[in-house]
Motif scaffolding. Structure first.
Motif, PDB file in Angstrom:
ATOM      1  N   UNK A  99       0.802  -1.219   0.000  1.00 54.19           N
ATOM      2  CA  UNK A  99       0.000   0.000   0.000  1.00 54.19           C
ATOM      3  C   UNK A  99       0.836   1.272   0.000  1.00 54.19           C
ATOM      4  N   UNK A 100       2.151   1.133   0.124  1.00 56.68           N
ATOM      5  CA  UNK A 100       2.976   2.335   0.187  1.00 56.68           C
ATOM      6  C   UNK A 100       4.258   2.262  -0.637  1.00 56.68           C
ATOM      7  N   UNK A 101       4.821   1.071  -0.829  1.00 59.10           N
ATOM      8  CA  UNK A 101       6.089   0.967  -1.551  1.00 59.10           C
ATOM      9  C   UNK A 101       5.932   1.344  -3.020  1.00 59.10           C
ATOM     10  N   UNK A 102       7.018   1.828  -3.597  1.00 60.19           N
ATOM     11  CA  UNK A 102       6.984   2.326  -4.974  1.00 60.19           C
ATOM     12  C   UNK A 102       6.927   1.192  -6.000  1.00 60.19           C
ATOM     13  N   UNK A 103       7.671   0.113  -5.731  1.00 56.04           N
ATOM     14  CA  UNK A 103       7.756  -0.984  -6.691  1.00 56.04           C
ATOM     15  C   UNK A 103       7.260  -2.285  -6.066  1.00 56.04           C
ATOM     16  N   UNK A 104       6.627  -3.095  -6.901  1.00 57.99           N
ATOM     17  CA  UNK A 104       6.178  -4.431  -6.503  1.00 57.99           C
ATOM     18  C   UNK A 104       6.431  -5.384  -7.663  1.00 57.99           C
ATOM     19  N   UNK A 105       7.058  -6.533  -7.365  1.00 60.74           N
ATOM     20  CA  UNK A 105       7.334  -7.545  -8.382  1.00 60.74           C
ATOM     21  C   UNK A 105       6.923  -8.905  -7.851  1.00 60.74           C
ATOM     22  N   UNK A 106       6.213  -9.659  -8.668  1.00 61.60           N
ATOM     23  CA  UNK A 106       5.815 -11.009  -8.303  1.00 61.60           C
ATOM     24  C   UNK A 106       6.163 -11.978  -9.422  1.00 61.60           C
ATOM     25  N   UNK A 162       4.289  -3.758 -10.592  1.00 63.73           N
ATOM     26  CA  UNK A 162       3.587  -2.496 -10.369  1.00 63.73           C
ATOM     27  C   UNK A 162       4.594  -1.412 -10.001  1.00 63.73           C
ATOM     28  N   UNK A 163       4.383  -0.213 -10.578  1.00 63.55           N
ATOM     29  CA  UNK A 163       5.234   0.950 -10.321  1.00 63.55           C
ATOM     30  C   UNK A 163       4.352   2.129  -9.964  1.00 63.55           C
ATOM     31  N   UNK A 164       4.471   2.628  -8.733  1.00 69.05           N
ATOM     32  CA  UNK A 164       3.778   3.856  -8.333  1.00 69.05           C
ATOM     33  C   UNK A 164       4.667   5.025  -8.753  1.00 69.05           C
ATOM     34  N   UNK A 165       4.402   5.586  -9.916  1.00 67.19           N
ATOM     35  CA  UNK A 165       5.313   6.580 -10.468  1.00 67.19           C
ATOM     36  C   UNK A 165       5.005   8.002 -10.014  1.00 67.19           C
ATOM     37  N   UNK A 166       3.863   8.233  -9.390  1.00 61.51           N
ATOM     38  CA  UNK A 166       3.558   9.533  -8.800  1.00 61.51           C
ATOM     39  C   UNK A 166       2.462   9.329  -7.771  1.00 61.51           C
ATOM     40  N   UNK A 167       2.141  10.361  -7.027  1.00 59.98           N
ATOM     41  CA  UNK A 167       1.150  10.244  -5.982  1.00 59.98           C
ATOM     42  C   UNK A 167      -0.211   9.867  -6.574  1.00 59.98           C
ATOM     43  N   UNK A 203      -0.306   4.803 -10.866  1.00 57.53           N
ATOM     44  CA  UNK A 203       0.570   3.632 -10.971  1.00 57.53           C
ATOM     45  C   UNK A 203       0.432   2.973 -12.336  1.00 57.53           C
ATOM     46  N   UNK A 204       1.482   2.254 -12.694  1.00 65.90           N
ATOM     47  CA  UNK A 204       1.525   1.471 -13.930  1.00 65.90           C
ATOM     48  C   UNK A 204       1.665  -0.001 -13.555  1.00 65.90           C
ATOM     49  N   UNK A 205       0.848  -0.858 -14.191  1.00 63.81           N
ATOM     50  CA  UNK A 205       0.851  -2.292 -13.920  1.00 63.81           C
ATOM     51  C   UNK A 205       1.224  -3.052 -15.196  1.00 63.81           C
ATOM     52  N   UNK A 206       1.886  -4.187 -15.033  1.00 70.61           N
ATOM     53  CA  UNK A 206       2.184  -5.074 -16.157  1.00 70.61           C
ATOM     54  C   UNK A 206       2.072  -6.515 -15.679  1.00 70.61           C
ATOM     55  N   UNK A 207       1.551  -7.377 -16.546  1.00 69.94           N
ATOM     56  CA  UNK A 207       1.421  -8.802 -16.228  1.00 69.94           C
ATOM     57  C   UNK A 207       1.653  -9.607 -17.498  1.00 69.94           C
ATOM     58  N   UNK A 208       2.277 -10.779 -17.336  1.00 75.74           N
ATOM     59  CA  UNK A 208       2.592 -11.616 -18.496  1.00 75.74           C
ATOM     60  C   UNK A 208       2.434 -13.081 -18.130  1.00 75.74           C
ATOM     61  N   UNK A 209       1.842 -13.844 -19.045  1.00 80.07           N
ATOM     62  CA  UNK A 209       1.892 -15.302 -18.969  1.00 80.07           C
ATOM     63  C   UNK A 209       1.646 -15.877 -20.364  1.00 80.07           C
ATOM     64  N   UNK A 210       2.028 -17.144 -20.542  1.00 80.65           N
ATOM     65  CA  UNK A 210       1.882 -17.814 -21.828  1.00 80.65           C
ATOM     66  C   UNK A 210       1.506 -19.267 -21.608  1.00 80.65           C
ATOM     67  N   UNK A 237      -1.528  -1.598 -17.808  1.00 84.03           N
ATOM     68  CA  UNK A 237      -2.643  -0.910 -17.157  1.00 84.03           C
ATOM     69  C   UNK A 237      -2.142   0.332 -16.418  1.00 84.03           C
ATOM     70  N   UNK A 238      -2.850   1.454 -16.590  1.00 82.05           N
ATOM     71  CA  UNK A 238      -2.590   2.681 -15.850  1.00 82.05           C
ATOM     72  C   UNK A 238      -3.794   2.958 -14.948  1.00 82.05           C
TER      73      UNK A 238
END
Length: 280
Positions: free
Chosen positions: A36-43, A86-91, A94-101, A139-140
């Motif tokens: 809920x607060x960190x700038x970057x999230x990776x899974x 996920x990248x929280x680039x400003x207050x 955020x920008x989200x990206x997801x990939x699978x195949x 996703x934005x």
């Protein structure tokens, strides 16, 4: 396909054990999960979907819808790697990206004739088929805090870039004789969509979240509908690392009007995701 998943799961368990041994308490100044607060999230982890793939290719007349799982011997479940970012680039933004195949292949003796464009694959003959299905979600979103810092609700818009590559080969009817034939379908569907998400954390280590993307429109050479829903729970092992479990459901039903493929795609993929997460 299964070997990379086994290696990924092994690395995941090693990382989880190492993080547990070296665990540090999350920042004592907060009482909620760092998502809920960190700038970057990776899974990074695995996705084990149950699936159906149905393709149709029309020629001078509408073709048959071929269920690749039921008609051509595909496995109904798969295992694949899943990546979330996920990248929280400003207050608030955020920008989200997801990939699978998901790759599938099967073969069988046909129990009936199947039409693909203007050719017919003959009943009683051996046929082989395959499909590659790749999803990239971009996703934005705009987040809104309510009820304190423990909760977050957001809305936004994005794009599902879906690449479909399928084929079927076997004996076809040509007049009074038969011959071996290979047919394929390939398309890249850039489908815009709207979406929303919700997160709630009741402690520094626990968080639940849910999100939904939706589309029902005609976009260029493609028309149809898309639903992409996911709900999960996350546990923070240390200040940086955690684990997450989610259940996802992806549905696509679209008509395609390309120069080399006029037909349709209908697919559903649903199942659990397990991932090692990092936030900073």
């Amino acid at each position: 396909m299964k070997a990379p998943i086994i290696r990924l799961t092994t690395c995941f368990l090693i990382a989880m054990l190492s993080s547990t041994v070296m665990a540090q308490e999350s920042d004592s100044s907060t009482s909620y999960h760092p998502f809920l607060s960190d700038k970057f999230h990776l899974g990074i982890g695995g996705f084990w979907p149950q699936k159906t793939v149905k393709l149709r290719a029309d020629g001078s007349s509408p073709g048959d819808e071929i269920n690749f799982e039921e008609d051509l011997g595909f496995d109904e479940s798969e295992s694949t790697t899943s990546i979330n970012f996920r990248w929280r680039y400003s207050k608030g933004w955020s920008f989200w990206a997801q990939y699978w195949k998901v790759d599938s292949e099967g073969s069988t003796v046909l129990e009936e004739n199947y039409q693909w464009e203007d050719v017919i694959f003959k009943k009683g003959t051996f046929a082989r088929a395959g499909s590659d299905f790749t999803v990239l979600r971009l996703f934005f979103g705009r987040a809104f805090k309510f009820g304190g810092p423990r909760q977050e609700f957001g809305v936004g818009a994005g794009l599902h870039v879906i690449e479909i590559d399928g084929f079927i080969e076997g004996e076809i009817i040509t007049g009074t004789t038969t011959e071996f034939h290979h047919e394929k379908a390939k398309a890249t569907l850039p489908l815009p969509n709207i979406g929303a998400w919700y997160m709630y954390s009741w402690s520094p280590k626990w968080l639940v979240d849910a999100r939904l993307d939706w589309l029902s429109a005609s976009v260029g050479k493609y028309s149809g509908g898309l639903w992409h829903a996911q709900a999960g729970i996350h546990y923070q092992i240390s200040q940086v690392f955690g684990i997450g479990f989610a259940y996802a459901n992806f549905n696509l039903d679209a008509d395609v009007d390309e120069s080399d493929w006029h037909g349709s795609i209908e697919t559903q993929q649903y199942g659990p995701r397990l991932e090692l997460t990092a936030s900073w």
